[in-house]
Design a protein around this motif. Structure first.
Motif, PDB file in Angstrom:
ATOM      1  N   THR A  84      15.190  45.752   3.656  1.00  0.00           N
ATOM      2  CA  THR A  84      15.300  44.723   2.617  1.00  0.00           C
ATOM      3  C   THR A  84      15.394  45.360   1.225  1.00  0.00           C
ATOM      4  N   GLN A  85      14.562  46.377   1.011  1.00  0.00           N
ATOM      5  CA  GLN A  85      14.489  46.980  -0.330  1.00  0.00           C
ATOM      6  C   GLN A  85      15.653  47.918  -0.623  1.00  0.00           C
ATOM      7  N   SER A  86      16.063  48.700   0.376  1.00  0.00           N
ATOM      8  CA  SER A  86      17.053  49.746   0.109  1.00  0.00           C
ATOM      9  C   SER A  86      18.452  49.392   0.609  1.00  0.00           C
ATOM     10  N   GLY A  87      18.516  48.396   1.477  1.00  0.00           N
ATOM     11  CA  GLY A  87      19.795  48.046   2.076  1.00  0.00           C
ATOM     12  C   GLY A  87      20.212  49.017   3.174  1.00  0.00           C
ATOM     13  N   THR A  88      19.316  49.975   3.493  1.00  0.00           N
ATOM     14  CA  THR A  88      19.627  50.959   4.537  1.00  0.00           C
ATOM     15  C   THR A  88      18.845  50.640   5.801  1.00  0.00           C
ATOM     16  N   LYS A  89      19.567  50.550   6.904  1.00  0.00           N
ATOM     17  CA  LYS A  89      18.889  50.328   8.169  1.00  0.00           C
ATOM     18  C   LYS A  89      18.766  51.673   8.884  1.00  0.00           C
ATOM     19  N   LEU A  90      17.537  52.085   9.156  1.00  0.00           N
ATOM     20  CA  LEU A  90      17.329  53.371   9.818  1.00  0.00           C
ATOM     21  C   LEU A  90      17.258  53.186  11.332  1.00  0.00           C
ATOM     22  N   GLU A  91      17.875  54.102  12.046  1.00  0.00           N
ATOM     23  CA  GLU A  91      17.770  54.105  13.507  1.00  0.00           C
ATOM     24  C   GLU A  91      16.337  54.479  13.872  1.00  0.00           C
ATOM     25  N   ALA A  92      15.798  53.825  14.910  1.00  0.00           N
ATOM     26  CA  ALA A  92      14.431  54.132  15.344  1.00  0.00           C
ATOM     27  C   ALA A  92      14.425  54.469  16.827  1.00  0.00           C
ATOM     28  N   LEU A  93      13.764  55.576  17.159  1.00  0.00           N
ATOM     29  CA  LEU A  93      13.668  56.011  18.560  1.00  0.00           C
ATOM     30  C   LEU A  93      12.214  56.022  19.004  1.00  0.00           C
ATOM     31  N   PHE A  94      11.989  55.578  20.224  1.00  0.00           N
ATOM     32  CA  PHE A  94      10.668  55.690  20.853  1.00  0.00           C
ATOM     33  C   PHE A  94      10.842  56.590  22.071  1.00  0.00           C
ATOM     34  N   VAL A  95      10.144  57.726  22.078  1.00  0.00           N
ATOM     35  CA  VAL A  95      10.267  58.651  23.208  1.00  0.00           C
ATOM     36  C   VAL A  95       9.039  58.528  24.096  1.00  0.00           C
ATOM     37  N   SER A  96       9.243  58.108  25.332  1.00  0.00           N
ATOM     38  CA  SER A  96       8.126  58.035  26.272  1.00  0.00           C
ATOM     39  C   SER A  96       7.882  59.405  26.881  1.00  0.00           C
ATOM     40  N   VAL A  97       6.629  59.851  26.796  1.00  0.00           N
ATOM     41  CA  VAL A  97       6.248  61.140  27.394  1.00  0.00           C
ATOM     42  C   VAL A  97       5.647  60.913  28.784  1.00  0.00           C
ATOM     43  N   ASP A  98       5.902  59.731  29.343  1.00  0.00           N
ATOM     44  CA  ASP A  98       5.340  59.362  30.650  1.00  0.00           C
ATOM     45  C   ASP A  98       6.460  58.880  31.577  1.00  0.00           C
ATOM     46  N   PRO A  99       7.397  59.786  31.932  1.00  0.00           N
ATOM     47  CA  PRO A  99       8.566  59.337  32.713  1.00  0.00           C
ATOM     48  C   PRO A  99       8.207  58.859  34.119  1.00  0.00           C
ATOM     49  N   GLU A 100       7.030  59.256  34.620  1.00  0.00           N
ATOM     50  CA  GLU A 100       6.633  58.828  35.973  1.00  0.00           C
ATOM     51  C   GLU A 100       6.494  57.307  36.057  1.00  0.00           C
ATOM     52  N   ARG A 101       5.954  56.714  34.999  1.00  0.00           N
ATOM     53  CA  ARG A 101       5.723  55.269  35.032  1.00  0.00           C
ATOM     54  C   ARG A 101       6.705  54.495  34.163  1.00  0.00           C
ATOM     55  N   ASP A 102       7.227  55.136  33.125  1.00  0.00           N
ATOM     56  CA  ASP A 102       8.121  54.424  32.204  1.00  0.00           C
ATOM     57  C   ASP A 102       9.579  54.510  32.660  1.00  0.00           C
ATOM     58  N   THR A 103       9.972  53.527  33.428  1.00  0.00           N
ATOM     59  CA  THR A 103      11.371  53.438  33.859  1.00  0.00           C
ATOM     60  C   THR A 103      12.209  52.916  32.691  1.00  0.00           C
ATOM     61  N   PRO A 104      13.514  53.169  32.692  1.00  0.00           N
ATOM     62  CA  PRO A 104      14.373  52.665  31.613  1.00  0.00           C
ATOM     63  C   PRO A 104      14.207  51.159  31.414  1.00  0.00           C
ATOM     64  N   ASP A 105      14.055  50.433  32.509  1.00  0.00           N
ATOM     65  CA  ASP A 105      13.914  48.984  32.459  1.00  0.00           C
ATOM     66  C   ASP A 105      12.631  48.566  31.729  1.00  0.00           C
ATOM     67  N   ARG A 106      11.533  49.200  32.116  1.00  0.00           N
ATOM     68  CA  ARG A 106      10.244  48.918  31.496  1.00  0.00           C
ATOM     69  C   ARG A 106      10.295  49.243  30.001  1.00  0.00           C
ATOM     70  N   LEU A 107      10.936  50.380  29.695  1.00  0.00           N
ATOM     71  CA  LEU A 107      11.040  50.815  28.303  1.00  0.00           C
ATOM     72  C   LEU A 107      11.871  49.839  27.466  1.00  0.00           C
ATOM     73  N   ALA A 108      12.942  49.330  28.073  1.00  0.00           N
ATOM     74  CA  ALA A 108      13.818  48.399  27.355  1.00  0.00           C
ATOM     75  C   ALA A 108      13.035  47.148  26.961  1.00  0.00           C
ATOM     76  N   GLN A 109      12.282  46.604  27.910  1.00  0.00           N
ATOM     77  CA  GLN A 109      11.474  45.409  27.636  1.00  0.00           C
ATOM     78  C   GLN A 109      10.450  45.686  26.554  1.00  0.00           C
ATOM     79  N   TYR A 110       9.843  46.855  26.671  1.00  0.00           N
ATOM     80  CA  TYR A 110       8.729  47.221  25.796  1.00  0.00           C
ATOM     81  C   TYR A 110       9.166  47.326  24.338  1.00  0.00           C
ATOM     82  N   VAL A 111      10.216  48.116  24.065  1.00  0.00           N
ATOM     83  CA  VAL A 111      10.603  48.303  22.659  1.00  0.00           C
ATOM     84  C   VAL A 111      11.240  47.050  22.065  1.00  0.00           C
ATOM     85  N   ALA A 112      11.916  46.265  22.909  1.00  0.00           N
ATOM     86  CA  ALA A 112      12.568  45.049  22.402  1.00  0.00           C
ATOM     87  C   ALA A 112      11.537  44.076  21.835  1.00  0.00           C
ATOM     88  N   TYR A 113      10.328  44.135  22.361  1.00  0.00           N
ATOM     89  CA  TYR A 113       9.244  43.269  21.889  1.00  0.00           C
ATOM     90  C   TYR A 113       8.951  43.548  20.412  1.00  0.00           C
TER      91      TYR A 113
END
Lengths: 189, 165
Positions: A84-113
């Motif tokens: 809002t202030q700068s007019g710049t939208k920054l890309e944001a990444l969330f890296v899961s360090v728990d690949p055993e439990r964090d499937t792509p599907d679970r991750l998609a739901q999680y960050v979209a929230y």
């Protein structure tokens, strides 16, 4: 004469050691890179996908009961205010360090929230190790005695990268909004 | 008749117990984080005030909403958050302890059901003497509890204040 030679040699060695050391120590001038898997199961190489673009990244996992949701909710709002202030939208990444439990599907739901535009990534143990090294972050599985029920220690906070993918800022947890915005501003000077 | 008396005694004893706990340990601003899609764990936060003349040492927590409710704390070890189960959380006589995001909290590991905003969670805190302290926590959407409350600037103080319950 002999003494001068010894001095010259020591000097050379110091320079050599310094050079060698700089290859290993985290330096703010180093270009950081993530090669992981995105939510669609595709390879995500940050140097290609985000070429020339500044971005922010935070490490965590979806089973994280307290810190990660707090960080992500906070980050989403900070990014919103920044946009809002700068007019710049920054890309944001969330890296899961728990690949055993964090499937792509679970991750998609999680960050979209938290943020519809946030990208979640994870990868093999080796890929995550390399990513952690590149970003100088730490993670370690703990409490692994109960099978699938464990916690993961990890570096908290949000890392800010400029268009050259150099680490230029860090937003600590619970940082005041103005401090967070100042860190984000370093991404696009 | 005898049954009625014993039933009455039981109720009275319970009431007395509830009264005693209400007197000594008060939980205010008790909230639990609403479930996040894909995430099976949550946490609850509150301010605990000990109005008694002796320290209260909480050693465990019970709740039907999670398989493993636990008392937890964070150790910030050079930026690495190490979350660990606590053997106890001591609320000093006449003092206050705040359970808040990134600090002490009630961990709800393995939710038995999704926690929806607007709902309530029943928790029972237990001290070393076995005394139980029931707490009702409101389920809130933590996206609205980040401390970034407006476009003007960060909210002053910690983000447990000023909630509408």
């Amino acid at each position: 004469m002999k003494r001068a030679l010894v001095w010259a040699l020591s000097g050379l060695m110091a320079v050599a050691l310094g050079f060698w050391g700089s290859q290993w120590l985290p330096s703010p001038h180093n270009q950081r890179q993530l090669v992981l898997t995105d939510m669609d199961g595709q390879v995500f190489d940050s140097l290609e996908r985000l070429k020339g673009e500044p971005y922010v990244v935070t490490f965590g996992y979806t089973y994280c009961p307290d810190v990660c949701p707090t960080t992500l909710a906070y980050l989403a709002q900070v990014l919103d205010v920044y946009e809002t202030q700068s007019g710049t939208k920054l890309e944001a990444l969330f890296v899961s360090v728990d690949p055993e439990r964090d499937t792509p599907d679970r991750l998609a739901q999680y960050v979209a929230y938290f943020d519809a535009d946030m990208t979640a990534l994870t990868g093999s143990a080796e890929q995550l190790k390399q990513a952690a090294q590149s970003f100088s972050v730490y993670f370690q599985k703990v409490d692994g005695t109960r099978g699938d029920d464990y916690l993961v220690d990890h570096s908290a906070g949000v890392l800010v990268l400029n268009g050259a993918h150099q680490l230029v800022g860090v937003i600590r947890d619970n940082a005041p909004l103005d401090d967070a915005l100042a860190e984000l501003a370093k991404a696009s000077p | 008749m005898k049954q009625l008396i014993s039933a009455c005694l039981l109720v009275c004893a319970n009431l007395a117990g509830a009264y005693a706990s209400a007197q000594t340990l008060e939980a205010t601003d008790a909230i639990a984080r609403a479930s996040i899609p894909g995430a099976p764990n949550s946490a609850a936060f509150m301010t605990l005030s000990n109005t008694s003349a002796s320290d209260i040492s909480l050693v465990s927590v019970k709740s039907d909403v999670a398989k493993r409710p636990e008392l937890h704390g964070h150790i910030n070890d050079n930026g690495v958050m190490r979350m660990r189960q606590r053997e106890s959380i001591v609320i000093p006589a006449g003092g206050q302890v705040v359970l808040k995001p990134g600090g002490l909290h009630v961990m709800l590991l393995g939710l038995t059901d999704r926690l929806m905003p607007g709902g309530q969670v029943q928790l029972t805190l237990i001290d070393e003497a076995g005394q139980e302290y029931p707490v009702t926590a409101e389920v809130v959407d933590m996206r609205q509890h980040t401390g970034v409350s407006s476009k003007q600037g960060a909210m002053k103080g910690h983000n447990m204040k000023g909630h509408n319950h």
